[in-house]
Design a protein around this motif. Structure first.
Motif: not given
Length: 131
Positions: A80-88, A104-117
């Motif tokens: 089990q993993r959490s998105i919060i644990d992997g957030a920069p 700006a700076g919403g949850v979707l933007d943060q997820l896009r940053q995590l998924q981008a190379p």
């Protein structure tokens, strides 16, 4: 191992459907005429009814047992993993600018940053102003 249990599970399912369909309908709600269709005397009698009921119970128990085993086997290697644990870690937030600043700076933007190379530059995002 999992494939063997899936095959056993499917055999149990087919047998369970067959045994349930062999049983005599007591209510007659779906039967035509006098409650049972064309096979009026096929599996009649008290002994056959008890055997079919017992077989149904055994097959139902085996169905539940194989279902639980398959569920445990499917979750055995999962971590089990959490998105919060992997957030920069974020530095000081920038001031919102432009017409899209409230979003700006919403949850979707943060997820896009995590998924981008890691080599892809991302536009800076600012948190939504507090109201």
């Amino acid at each position: 191992m999992q494939n063997v249990i899936i095959v056993i599970h499917l055999i149990i399912v087919v047998a369970l459907v067959g045994v349930v369909l062999l049983q005599r309908s007591e209510g007659g709600g779906l039967g035509m005429g006098s409650g049972g269709g064309g096979a009026g005397g096929f599996m009649t009698g008290r002994g056959q009814a008890n055997a079919l009921t017992r077989t149904t119970a055994i097959l139902a128990g085996a169905f539940f047992l194989t279902s639980i085993i398959l569920a445990v086997m499917a979750n055995r290697g999962r971590v089990q993993r959490s998105i919060i644990d992997g957030a920069p870690a974020q530095s000081a937030p920038a001031a919102p600018t432009g017409p899209s600043a409230p979003n700006a700076g919403g949850v979707l933007d943060q997820l896009r940053q995590l998924q981008a190379p890691s080599g892809t530059p991302q536009p800076p995002t600012a948190p939504a102003p507090q109201q």
